[in-house]
Design an enzyme around this catalytic site. Structure first.
Site: not given
Length: 277
Positions: A2, A48-49, A51-52, A71-73, A96
């Site tokens: 992201c 945003r990409l 994923i969750i 940004n990230g997970e 998340d």
């Protein structure tokens, strides 16, 4: 992947046009969604990409006087959510990233120690009038910042800073030399004078006067060696490796594994294939 960006201003209100320009510069990092949040002298943007929590994870996330762009997970978000709900926190999404916001609210000094993942985030505390910028332990996710004309600008990529800076910064000779020698530049300095990196495992706190304080919240050298036997070490490693695989497979979209042909990816492919059956 992201993208995050934002502006913390000393005197003037943040321009929505500036935020839009910054977001547009990093739109490729997040093709699924784009969001903005503004308060007096503060603005956040996120691309945003998903994923969750594909439908509910829109950012910036805002709750209880806190605003977050990440940004990230956070790989251990399920376990963190359970603990945070026990502390009385109420979640608005299944994202998340929302665990970062609630962990800060519960434990503003030690919350980063609880996060396992790859992330870079900006968190604004409206009551304290402070902005927090932080990166994961190894610096997997990037984050850059600069101060110019009474504003602190930050973003996932330098190009998002350049589009709103009033003048083009000079090239940093030392960083350029390092790049030509090594094909990358490291440390806080970047190729541009006055534009800096947030370092890996660093948390920066910026107050309403744009004063910056920095703290390194993790250091590999602080992990003490201990005596053990091979069987015990193997058992502990296998348990840890299994936990890591479970956490990394958490997604609401299909995922895969890039194979390089080396031993490292083969080691990952084997448990991954077993768990996919």
């Amino acid at each position: 992947m992201c993208g995050i960006a934002g502006i913390f201003s000393l005197t003037s209100e943040v321009s929505s046009t500036q935020l839009e320009k910054m977001a547009a510069a990093i739109a490729h990092r997040g093709p699924d969604d784009m969001g903005y949040w503004q308060a007096p002298k503060m603005g956040l943007a996120q691309t945003r990409l998903s994923i969750i929590d594909l439908s509910g994870g829109h950012q910036p996330l805002v709750q209880g006087g806190l605003a977050l762009a990440a940004n990230g997970e956070v790989y251990n978000h399920i376990e963190l959510r359970e603990w945070l709900e026990e502390q009385g926190r109420q979640f608005a999404t299944h994202s998340d990233s929302e665990t970062i916001l609630h962990a800060y609210a519960v434990d503003p000094q030690g919350y980063l120690d609880r996060l396992r993942g790859m992330y870079a985030f900006a968190l604004f505390d409206e009551q304290a009038k402070t902005l927090t910028l932080a990166r994961d332990r190894l610096g997997i996710k990037p984050l850059f910042y600069t101060q110019v004309d009474g504003q602190l600008l930050f973003a996932s990529e330098i190009k998002a800073l350049l589009v709103v800076m009033p003048r083009t910064p000079q090239i940093n000779p030392a960083a350029l030399y390092q790049y030509l020698e090594n094909q990358f530049s490291s440390g806080r300095e970047t190729l541009f004078e006055g534009i800096y990196r947030v370092l890996p495992s660093e948390v920066m706190t910026i107050d309403h006067q744009l004063n910056i304080s920095r703290r390194q919240y993790w250091d590999a050298n602080s992990i003490a060696a201990r005596e053990t036997d091979f069987d015990t070490a193997q058992a502990e490693f296998n348990e840890l490796f299994d936990t890591v695989m479970v956490e990394h497979m958490r997604a609401d979209v299909p995922f895969g594994l890039f194979l390089s042909g080396g031993t490292n990816t083969a080691i990952l492919a084997s448990p991954l294939s077993r768990r996919q059956d």
